[in-house]
Design an enzyme around this catalytic site. Structure first.
Site, PDB file in Angstrom:
ATOM      1  N   ASP A 195      31.464  30.707 105.326  1.00 47.32           N
ATOM      2  CA  ASP A 195      30.278  29.898 105.039  1.00 47.32           C
ATOM      3  C   ASP A 195      29.025  30.768 105.132  1.00 47.32           C
ATOM      4  O   ASP A 195      28.601  31.148 106.223  1.00 47.32           O
ATOM      5  CB  ASP A 195      30.164  28.723 106.017  1.00 47.32           C
ATOM      6  CG  ASP A 195      31.141  27.606 105.708  1.00 47.32           C
ATOM      7  OD1 ASP A 195      31.765  27.657 104.640  1.00 47.32           O
ATOM      8  OD2 ASP A 195      31.270  26.697 106.543  1.00 47.32           O
ATOM      9  N   GLU A 225      39.482  19.924 102.654  1.00 53.28           N
ATOM     10  CA  GLU A 225      40.934  19.856 102.834  1.00 53.28           C
ATOM     11  C   GLU A 225      41.365  18.547 103.487  1.00 53.28           C
ATOM     12  O   GLU A 225      40.655  17.999 104.328  1.00 53.28           O
ATOM     13  CB  GLU A 225      41.398  21.039 103.682  1.00 53.28           C
ATOM     14  CG  GLU A 225      41.102  22.382 103.036  1.00 53.28           C
ATOM     15  CD  GLU A 225      41.199  23.564 103.992  1.00 53.28           C
ATOM     16  OE1 GLU A 225      41.405  24.688 103.498  1.00 53.28           O
ATOM     17  OE2 GLU A 225      41.061  23.360 105.214  1.00 53.28           O
ATOM     18  N   THR A 239      46.346  27.385 100.074  1.00 55.23           N
ATOM     19  CA  THR A 239      45.658  28.658 100.290  1.00 55.23           C
ATOM     20  C   THR A 239      46.579  29.696 100.930  1.00 55.23           C
ATOM     21  O   THR A 239      47.790  29.524 100.999  1.00 55.23           O
ATOM     22  CB  THR A 239      44.390  28.433 101.137  1.00 55.23           C
ATOM     23  OG1 THR A 239      43.662  29.642 101.224  1.00 55.23           O
ATOM     24  CG2 THR A 239      44.736  27.918 102.523  1.00 55.23           C
ATOM     25  N   GLU A 284      45.013  29.579  96.168  1.00 53.37           N
ATOM     26  CA  GLU A 284      43.787  30.322  96.447  1.00 53.37           C
ATOM     27  C   GLU A 284      44.107  31.399  97.467  1.00 53.37           C
ATOM     28  O   GLU A 284      45.097  31.308  98.200  1.00 53.37           O
ATOM     29  CB  GLU A 284      42.707  29.403  97.051  1.00 53.37           C
ATOM     30  CG  GLU A 284      42.259  28.261  96.186  1.00 53.37           C
ATOM     31  CD  GLU A 284      41.252  27.351  96.904  1.00 53.37           C
ATOM     32  OE1 GLU A 284      40.914  27.661  98.082  1.00 53.37           O
ATOM     33  OE2 GLU A 284      40.825  26.365  96.310  1.00 53.37           O
ATOM     34  N   LEU A 337      41.125  34.590 102.503  1.00 57.42           N
ATOM     35  CA  LEU A 337      40.080  35.508 102.930  1.00 57.42           C
ATOM     36  C   LEU A 337      39.590  36.323 101.744  1.00 57.42           C
ATOM     37  O   LEU A 337      40.291  36.457 100.742  1.00 57.42           O
ATOM     38  CB  LEU A 337      40.618  36.468 103.995  1.00 57.42           C
ATOM     39  CG  LEU A 337      41.204  35.836 105.264  1.00 57.42           C
ATOM     40  CD1 LEU A 337      41.794  36.914 106.157  1.00 57.42           C
ATOM     41  CD2 LEU A 337      40.162  35.032 106.010  1.00 57.42           C
TER      42      LEU A 337
END
Length: 462
Positions: A128, A212, A332, A370, A373
């Site tokens: 973020d 999520e 992910t 996805e 990191l």
């Protein structure tokens, strides 16, 4: 669109230390014929692609970046449609203007768009880079009634997302949270109806923190949680406690995951009603909680709401709920290898991804992926490529790369992305690419040398 793990700089690169049995169980298989179709690659836009004022951020840089991505063969981009920006000023007052400018720019470049209905705050989690809280009028209601947000045993409130315990209660100025989400998605559909299915090819429906379907069991803000912690149950607001007490006699039923499934079911049902027939796919995201996966209890998954243990599959019920609404499951940590993780954390991202690949196949739904990191190395791309072509379980219907930034356009980073995109479109056969891309354009590694682009630095958003 983030995942809580160690930063890439702290990844432990260790020698193989797992038993042959474990390696065999979780090995990623090679390609096979049923997964030989092209896997489209999307790239996530910066979290602040739209400014706090609701305008497109750095449009010249965005335009140059989109031009570069198109030349590299990327299918499209993903953007968060932040609730905290769009419905910022007042209930039912929506400002889509910055997003409209972005959609038109994406269309001009011949790219596609994945739009994320982001009903969570931005800030406080891994990756973020900016802060976008929930709408001020919502925060005002939370100030009056703190039980509107998730709460842990110590009484710590988490303002990332409205507690699902009050899904059906008119706690937001006379509307329920589900009604608020429904009105928001309907407004999006009305604004962009002419682009749905053509430019906007996917709507990812946010269902919890980080978008999520989970509880905020591992918040990183203020040092509340650190990897690889178990996390904490978030069922101590008065609405969740009332629900738990009412369900106390339901012996044998997992209340936590049941509530989570009901929450997802409600939101996806309304999303399906709004977007069905538009031509855009619906997707939902499930968290890749890979730490403590090799333990008997899978405690970190349990606190997040996934009742997944050695003897109970916690992801199949989620996949079946997604299947009910024809929703793509987005997962992910596709780039992670078990051997990169610290031994003490009992991680197995490969084992977790393989489990999800199997349950999505069983449930008959598509799987998209996805990276968790920021990774720019060829090894991470190779892992995604291998996962996308796996013999057992679903291959990937699409992959979205996290994230577009200045570093992505630099030297080897850019070359690796271009090679990866080409490999994903050519059944993994391509191994290397020359610095000049295959279309013979003036796109070189790390730079756009088009005569109309005077400042190469504009090729990447800062």
């Amino acid at each position: 669109m983030k995942e809580a793990q160690l930063s890439h700089d702290n990844i432990f690169m260790m020698k193989s230390r797992k038993s042959d049995k474990w390696e065999k169980l979780h090995a990623i298989s090679g390609p096979h014929s049923s997964n030989d179709a092209k896997v489209p690659v999307f790239v996530m836009l910066p979290l602040d692609a739209i400014t706090l004022g609701g305008n497109l951020n750095k449009p010249r840089a965005m335009n140059a970046s989109l031009m570069a991505l198109k030349s590299a063969g990327v299918e499209g981009v993903m953007v968060d449609a932040w609730w905290g920006l769009v419905e910022k000023d007042a209930p039912l007052k929506y400002n889509w203007e910055g997003y409209a400018e972005l959609v038109q720019m994406v269309q001009r470049h011949g790219l596609k768009l994945q739009g994320v209905m982001s009903f969570h705050q931005c800030g406080g989690n891994v990756g973020d880079s900016c802060s976008i809280p929930l709408p001020p009028w919502v925060l005002e209601e939370i100030g009056k009634n703190p039980d509107l947000v998730y709460t842990d045993r110590s009484g710590r409130r988490n303002p990332e997302y409205i507690s699902l315990g009050c899904d059906s209660l008119p706690v937001l100025r006379g509307r329920t949270p589900i009604q608020v989400y429904t009105d928001y998605m309907r407004s999006f559909q009305n604004k962009f109806r002419d682009y749905l299915g053509e430019v906007i090819v996917e709507i990812q429906v946010g269902m919890g923190p980080c978008g999520e379907l989970r509880y905020p069991a591992y918040p990183e803000s203020n040092g509340t949680w650190r990897f690889p912690g178990i996390g904490e149950f978030q069922c101590y607001d008065k609405y969740m406690k009332a629900s738990l007490e009412a369900s106390a006699e339901a012996i044998g039923k997992d209340w936590g995951q049941g509530k989570l499934l009901d929450h997802g079911d409600r939101i996806l049902a309304t999303a399906k009603g709004i977007f069905q027939g538009s031509g855009a796919k619906l997707s939902g995201k499930v968290a890749g909680i890979h730490w403590l996966y090799r333990t008997r209890s899978h405690a970190a998954e349990l606190t997040a709401g996934y009742y997944n243990t050695r003897h109970h599959d916690g992801y199949l019920p989620i996949a079946r709920m997604f299947s009910k609404h024809g929703v793509v499951l987005n997962f992910t940590c596709m780039e992670m290898r078990d051997r990169e993780q610290p031994e003490s954390a009992n991680c197995s991202p490969e084992g977790l991804v393989q489990q999800v690949k199997m349950v999505t196949r069983t449930a008959g739904i598509e799987l998209a992926g996805e990276n968790a990191l920021e990774r720019y190395d060829a090894g991470a791309y190779a892992q995604v490529l291998a996962t996308s072509r796996s013999k057992s379980g679903n291959g990937l219907a699409a992959f979205t790369y996290l994230r577009m930034n200045k570093k992505l356009f630099e030297g080897d980073n850019w070359r690796h992305l271009v090679e990866f995109v080409k490999s994903m479109s050519e059944h993994g056969q391509n191994k290397t690419l020359a610095e000049r891309d295959s279309r013979g354009t003036n796109l070189y590694v790390g730079f756009i040398k088009d005569k109309n682009v005077k400042k190469t630095k504009e090729a990447a958003l800062v």
